[in-house]
Design a protein around this motif. Structure first.
Motif, short mmCIF file in Angstrom:
data_model
loop_
_atom_site.label_atom_id
_atom_site.label_comp_id
_atom_site.label_asym_id
_atom_site.label_seq_id
_atom_site.Cartn_x
_atom_site.Cartn_y
_atom_site.Cartn_z
N THR A 481 -26.79 26.12 89.66
CA THR A 481 -26.60 27.25 90.57
C THR A 481 -27.49 28.44 90.19
OG1 THR A 481 -24.77 28.20 89.28
CG2 THR A 481 -24.20 26.60 90.99
N ILE A 482 -27.88 28.51 88.91
CA ILE A 482 -28.77 29.59 88.46
C ILE A 482 -30.22 29.28 88.83
CG2 ILE A 482 -29.76 30.74 86.43
CD1 ILE A 482 -27.02 30.40 85.06
N PHE A 483 -30.63 28.03 88.61
CA PHE A 483 -32.06 27.71 88.70
C PHE A 483 -32.51 27.18 90.06
CE2 PHE A 483 -31.52 27.87 84.12
CZ PHE A 483 -32.64 28.60 83.75
N THR A 484 -31.61 26.66 90.87
CA THR A 484 -32.02 26.19 92.19
C THR A 484 -32.54 27.34 93.06
OG1 THR A 484 -30.53 24.29 92.12
CG2 THR A 484 -31.28 25.00 94.28
N PRO A 485 -31.83 28.49 93.14
CA PRO A 485 -32.38 29.62 93.91
C PRO A 485 -33.71 30.12 93.32
CG PRO A 485 -30.04 29.94 93.47
CD PRO A 485 -30.47 28.79 92.63
#
Length: 535
Positions: A481-485
């Motif tokens: 959830t941190i790195f996908t955006p």
């Protein structure tokens, strides 16, 4: 040195008490049961001696670990941690063995020679996997050769010659085979441009009482004028410097636009703003106050930026024979290119006996091969900003810092496994990790410990395996959830024709590709970890 007539004892140094990582390294040595004393039977077979050498290397690697290597290494990770660490470790052992050989008796020399030969073999193997060699260009370099001849006339000793390389410009290649410890280049202290030279000028006399102008700034101003002084002792040196250094400080609008959304964009904008502010604080006031020294046609913004880029991209920190550590320009030496897999690591002190700065090799360089220098432990963003290039090799210092609340680490004890000099968590390309499965999934252990604490996940050995898996799932999903955006924000790799792009746009796009590759590897490792937990 010897414990008996049939044994020679090899003693490795402990981490220095002055090393701010001393406690971290000591804990690692103790937890991994790594010794500093190695008794070697003089009758040891080659295979047994090499096994013992492996143990020595494990200890030496810990002694030479830096903050990032401590942060990213797992409990069972014995290295190698980086090319720098490996070269430092092997050269330490080579120095110890060579010292023992000087006083060793005939019986001891056999096994010591076996160890020395094996260390040299391993040093020679460092960098052999670098298949992406720079391509030599056939260009006229009479100007650069004149610099070398000028240097030799003033006492420079060199086993290197100048060459041009596609995509990198000038560099230096070995003119003969150069071994470990051999001096590739030797520069007389009298040719080093430092504040000691500055103190002899009228500019220094005019500015020495100014509290707002540092010695480094004075040197920068001195070089602006000296570059255009026909009678300068360093006339040939300045004539061989490029008219444009093409660093990130000279990026155009299109290159900056390509970087929008990256940390490098912010770094470049802050650096450029700082330089403009510095220039405005100096001029035109100095031209008005000292018109004979600071002529308006010389001290322009363009010349100021050129001088800034010169000192950023070519300067070195050197301890002079006076014992003073200072920022210097080193004619000839500045022609050497940087590499993550350098030949020359340690070169920062003038030899008091010869009054010269020597550049010894930490790994061999064959005749005709480019000889690389280490500019330091820098990420790609720093190298672009101040030097104008990205390394061709994987750079272990290319990290992405994370804005996480580290106060929880203090409460949970996670900070104990972090270097005290690091106040933030970070990631880098997971392809650099040797462990892709649990419990780290190719990710830095301190980051995982932080997230487990933040998510209240117990990861002790006493809890059931099913609960450990569920906790790991929560951590990996949080990272996604941190790195996908972040990955989406970098966008898809475009089809821009980089060969026809300007140098700055091409470099900006390469940096963005690197960031995309790092973030993508994090997402892929987390996704793979989740698949492992489901299997």
């Amino acid at each position: 040195m010897a414990a008996g007539s049939d044994v020679v004892v090899i003693r490795l140094p402990s981490p220095s008490e002055d090393d701010h990582l001393h406690d971290d390294k000591k804990k690692i040595l103790e937890s991994r049961k790594l010794s500093r004393l190695f008794p070697v039977l003089i009758s040891s077979a080659t295979a047994d001696a090499c096994k013992l050498l492996d143990q020595m290397i494990h200890t030496a690697r810990v002694v030479h670990m830096d903050e990032l290597e401590l942060y990213f290494s797992g409990d069972d990770d014995y290295g190698p941690f980086s090319t720098r660490n490996e070269l430092e470790s092997l050269n330490l052992l080579l120095k110890i063995i060579n010292t023992l050989l000087v006083t060793a008796n005939a019986g001891m020399k056999g096994v010591l020679q076996v160890l020395e030969d094996e260390i040299v073999v391993r040093l020679r193997s460092v960098g052999l996997t670098d298949n992406d060699q720079m391509v030599l260009q056939t260009l006229n370099h009479d100007t650069e050769d004149s610099l070398l001849k000028w240097g030799e006339h003033h006492g420079v000793k060199s086993k290197l010659q100048i060459a041009f390389f596609e995509g990198a410009g000038r560099g230096m290649v070995a003119s003969e085979n150069i071994g470990v410890g051999d001096i590739a280049l030797e520069i007389p202290e009298s040719l080093i441009i430092s504040e000691e030279l500055l103190c002899q000028s009228d500019m220094f006399l005019a500015l020495k009482d100014s509290n707002s102008i540092t010695t480094e700034t004075m040197l920068l101003l001195w070089s602006m004028r000296e570059r255009l002084t026909p009678s300068s002792k360093f006339k040939i040196f300045f004539e061989t410097l490029p008219s444009n250094f093409n660093t990130g400080l000279s990026f155009g609008i299109d290159a900056l636009a390509a970087l929008e959304g990256t940390l490098l964009f912010d770094e470049l904008m802050q650096a450029r703003q700082h330089l403009h502010q510095q220039y405005d604080e100096l001029f035109p006031e100095l031209c008005t106050k000292f018109p004979e020294i600071f002529k308006q046609d010389i001290f322009t913004w363009d010349n100021f930026l050129w001088a800034c880029e010169l000192w950023y991209s070519n300067s070195m920190m050197v301890i002079l024979s006076s014992g003073k550590l200072t920022t210097c320009l080193i004619p000839v030496a500045g022609l050497m290119n940087h590499s993550v897999i350098p030949h020359i690591l340690n070169y920062g002190r003038v030899d008091e006996a010869t009054k010269s700065l020597k550049f010894p090799l930490s790994r061999p360089c064959e005749s005709g091969s480019q000889c690389f220098l280490s500019y330091g432990k820098h990420p790609g963003s720093h190298l672009i900003t101040f030097y104008g290039f990205l390394p061709r090799e994987d750079n272990p210092y290319d990290v992405i810092p994370l804005d996480l609340d580290t106060s929880i680490d203090e409460e949970d004890g996670t900070a104990q496994c972090m270097s005290t000099s690091l106040s933030t968590h970070m990631v880098r390309g997971t392809w650099l990790s040797r462990s892709s499965g649990p419990p780290t999934y190719g990710l830095p252990p301190p980051l995982l410990s932080h997230l487990r604490a933040a998510l209240h996940c117990d990861h002790s050995e006493s809890i059931p395996e099913a609960d450990i898996k569920e906790n790991d799932r929560m951590v990996l999903e949080t990272l996604i959830t941190i790195f996908t955006p972040m990955l989406e924000g970098l966008g898809e790799r475009d089809d821009y024709n980089r060969e026809s792009a300007g140098w700055d746009v091409a470099l900006a796009l390469s940096y963005k590709d690197l960031n995309r590759r790092i973030v993508s590897s994090i997402v892929a490792s987390c996704t793979s970890g989740l698949a492992t937990l489901d299997s």
